[in-house]
Write an enzyme that holds these catalytic residues in place. Structure first.
Site, PDB file in Angstrom:
ATOM      1  N   GLY A 178       4.923 -36.801   0.905  1.00 48.96           N
ATOM      2  CA  GLY A 178       3.727 -36.686   1.736  1.00 48.96           C
ATOM      3  C   GLY A 178       3.625 -37.742   2.824  1.00 48.96           C
ATOM      4  N   CYS A 222      -2.880  -3.687   0.396  1.00 51.69           N
ATOM      5  CA  CYS A 222      -1.885  -3.371   1.416  1.00 51.69           C
ATOM      6  C   CYS A 222      -1.739  -1.860   1.520  1.00 51.69           C
ATOM      7  CB  CYS A 222      -0.541  -4.014   1.088  1.00 51.69           C
ATOM      8  SG  CYS A 222       0.787  -3.430   2.181  1.00 51.69           S
ATOM      9  N   CYS A 226       6.715  -6.936   1.204  1.00 53.28           N
ATOM     10  CA  CYS A 226       6.149  -5.592   1.320  1.00 53.28           C
ATOM     11  C   CYS A 226       7.234  -4.533   1.134  1.00 53.28           C
ATOM     12  CB  CYS A 226       5.471  -5.443   2.679  1.00 53.28           C
ATOM     13  SG  CYS A 226       4.374  -4.021   2.810  1.00 53.28           S
ATOM     14  N   CYS A 235       0.729  -6.206   4.223  1.00 56.81           N
ATOM     15  CA  CYS A 235       1.253  -7.531   3.855  1.00 56.81           C
ATOM     16  C   CYS A 235       1.753  -8.273   5.090  1.00 56.81           C
ATOM     17  CB  CYS A 235       2.435  -7.398   2.901  1.00 56.81           C
ATOM     18  SG  CYS A 235       2.028  -6.709   1.303  1.00 56.81           S
ATOM     19  N   CYS A 287       2.338  -0.955   0.797  1.00 56.26           N
ATOM     20  CA  CYS A 287       2.963  -1.067  -0.523  1.00 56.26           C
ATOM     21  C   CYS A 287       1.956  -1.072  -1.665  1.00 56.26           C
ATOM     22  CB  CYS A 287       3.851  -2.306  -0.593  1.00 56.26           C
ATOM     23  SG  CYS A 287       2.926  -3.846  -0.764  1.00 56.26           S
TER      24      CYS A 287
HETATM   25 ZN   LIG Z   1       2.549  -4.604   1.432  1.00 54.79          ZN
END
Ligand SMILES: [Zn+2]
Lengths: 278, 360
Positions: A33, A242, A273, A267, A245
């Site tokens: 970090g 989505c 996807c 997506c 999909c």
């Molecule tokens: Zn998707």
């Protein structure tokens, strides 16, 4: 040394520059970090378009690597195409769109949906590496704040958000604390992606070219999104499915599909996807 | 029916071909040669070399041609090329006393040894469009006089002799003159590093900064002690043979300002200096640089800052580089729809909560 394009060294950068970047990367891995200054080079693409990520990728790539490049979660966005072509040309490495088959993934603005593995490196393109920058514009000040772990300003900002809007009004580049020490900018990924960084098995490397900074999260490192007990962090997404999909657990793009402003959701991670469709 | 946004690769290829076609322009007009640019657009070349940090008129001309005359784009091409070159050592300090000047003027003395030499300047031209240039008017060749083959002592040297201007400290080690292109910029910077950053800063940015000091934002009362433009040689010591050899002759512009200084707790009153040094004939930038250099020196001279932008080292050094600036300003045209989507969701949620609170 050079292979696909005679005029350039493998992966464009000369070996001395790669060594300089690798030293910065090792330091970054050792201090999770922490933003390590490095002598960022001018690249043949503009600052702000992934020069930091490209330099980190160039320093990591070996001839056996398989590279995936995404922008906004997709392999086919113009800048992802451009960076992928750059490495095909100057390194001649194999490329893929398949998240699971890639050994190095360079990304802008997303973390893939598929859980990454120990054999993978995720390279983030970072525009503004300093999570405190918009609270304090001076680098000389913010470096001292990190050194003293003086993060009150950030907590006040989050508190003010809640008192004004009823919640923390940061939707992307949502600040995280790494390994209980440094507050870090996750790059402008949506906060939906933040939990994926926590104890991630892959190495996560961050390159900010214009700002000349490299930082890192080693594998299996604690990465916590900042919040308050009574206002816990929430990884939000559009509450939709989505339409390609059928996934209900992914980050979605909202696309306007006609002049009446009808929306459709799909997506953002195009590879994920596709894999869900079949 | 939703059609996936495919075809980014073909779109890019077509954009490149279209760009090349537009660059070439009307095929009935002769193709512009790099030689023509090199010999007739020398001030554009000066800018590209200075801000690209690479003295090479031929490559600068090529870059200008390839960039369709967009000088920042040309500078970018030069920078991206420069960064691939190995750095094989540090040259000897350049001695501008040895310049063969084609222009040398002082605003602080009416006359001085060597005299004032105007050289090829726009200064006293009347800015009237010369329509003769529309036709192919031939221009008489000009043969400069003997004045131009001498070296001139620096004007500030005359003030030096009187002890009335601060003396410059020369840095001798590499640590005192770090290389901005090989190390990350860290603030506070020493003067050598500041001057490096300024000489490759954007001319327009420096001009605006310098202008702001004249209008009271960090005023530093400058006189142009001397402005000179001409050729100087660059020498490099080859360790194997143990002496210096000349590796190049370059044209540069140098400006030394003489600035009022009333003294401070640590320094007695005397004149102070601002310094500008730029590749090629770039006197607007050399003067601007000298003003900004002087403005940035308030701390080391024990002055009190007005808090003006030109006195703010972090502000000036971080924002003067036009390649960094143009990349970052223009990157907002890249797709940001993932972030925008996250903002959309957040705003919708906050609005919903607000409406419900209003109703309730
Ligand atoms: Zn998707």
């Amino acid at each position: 040394m050079s292979n696909s394009e005679e005029d350039f060294n493998f992966a464009y950068l000369d070996e001395q520059t790669k060594r300089m970047i690798r030293r910065a990367l090792i330091k970054a891995i050792c201090i999770p970090g922490y933003q390590v200054p490095f002598a960022s080079r001018e690249m043949p693409m503009p600052y702000g378009w992934g020069t930091g990520g490209v330099q980190v990728t160039a320093a990591c790539l070996q001839e056996t690597d398989v590279l995936k490049v995404i922008d906004q979660g997709s392999d086919d966005t113009t800048n992802a195409v451009s960076i992928r072509k750059f490495f095909e040309r100057v390194a001649g490495v194999k490329t893929t769109e398949n998240t699971g088959k890639a050994s190095v993934i360079q990304t802008r603005h997303r973390i893939p949906e598929q859980v990454l593995s120990e054999d993978q490196i995720l390279v983030y393109q970072v525009p503004i590496p300093e999570p405190l920058r918009f609270l304090e514009p001076r680098e000389t000040e913010t470096r001292v704040m990190h050194a003293l772990e003086e993060y009150g300003l950030m907590h006040v900002k989050l508190y003010e958000d809640i008192s004004i809007n009823g919640e923390i009004s940061t939707a992307y580049a949502y600040p995280v604390k790494v390994n209980d020490r440094y507050i870090m900018d996750p790059s402008p990924t949506p906060k939906f992606d933040n939990p994926k960084m926590n104890f991630c098995p892959a190495i996560q490397l961050f390159g900010a070219g214009r700002e000349q900074r490299i930082y890192a999260v080693p594998p299996y490192t604690k990465v916590i999104s900042l919040d308050f007990e009574d206002y816990p962090f929430e990884a939000s997404r559009a509450e939709k499915t989505c339409e390609i999909c059928g996934a209900t657990n992914t980050y979605l793009d909202e696309v306007v599909i006609d002049d009446k402003g009808t929306r459709m959701f799909s997506c953002s991670d195009s590879d994920y996807c596709n894999s869900q469709k079949s | 029916m939703y059609v996936a946004v495919k075809g980014g690769e073909r779109a890019i290829d077509n954009a490149h071909r279209w760009l090349e076609d537009e660059r070439r322009g009307d095929r009935k007009v002769t193709d512009l040669s790099v030689d023509q640019i090199k010999t007739q657009l020398s001030l554009s070349i000066a800018k590209v070399m200075a801000e690209g940090s690479l003295f090479d008129p031929e490559l600068a001309s090529l870059a200008i041609k390839q960039a369709r005359g967009d000088l920042i784009e040309a500078i970018f091409l030069i920078r991206a090329y420069r960064t691939t070159l190995p750095r094989f050592g540090v040259g000897q300090p350049i001695n501008t006393d040895k310049m063969i000047a084609k222009r040398r003027i002082s605003a602080t003395f009416k006359d001085l040894p060597g005299g004032q030499l105007l050289g090829p300047t726009f200064d006293y031209t009347h800015r009237l469009l010369d329509f003769k240039l529309l036709a192919d008017g031939s221009i008489d060749e000009f043969e400069p006089g003997k004045d131009t083959e001498q070296m001139f002592q620096h004007v500030t040297q005359f003030l030096n002799n009187e002890g009335i201007i601060e003396t410059e400290e020369t840095s001798s080690s590499e640590a005192e003159s770090p290389d901005l292109t090989r190390q990350p910029l860290e603030i506070p910077a020493n003067r050598a590093l500041r001057l490096q950053a300024l000489t490759r800063s954007d001319e327009g940015f420096l001009l605006g900064m310098a202008y702001s000091t004249q209008r009271g934002f960090g005023r530093n009362h400058p006189f142009v002690g001397e402005l000179r433009i001409g050729l100087i040689s660059v020498e490099f010591e080859i360790p194997e043979i143990g002496f210096n050899i000349e590796i190049a002759e370059i044209e540069i512009s140098e400006c030394e300002t003489v600035n009022q200084f009333l003294g401070s707790k640590t320094h007695p009153p005397k004149f102070t200096r601002g310094y500008g040094f730029v590749f090629g004939q770039s006197e607007r930038k050399a003067i601007s640089m000298a003003l900004v250099d002087r403005a940035l020196r308030w701390k080391e001279l024990g002055e009190v800052s007005d808090g003006a932008p030109a006195q703010d080292e972090e502000f000036v050094l971080y924002h003067g580089d036009n390649i960094q600036a143009t990349g970052f300003v223009e990157h907002i045209k890249l797709p940001h729809y993932v972030d925008f989507q996250a903002e959309l969701e957040l705003i919708r949620k906050i609005r919903k909560t607000a409406f419900e609170a209003k109703k309730g």
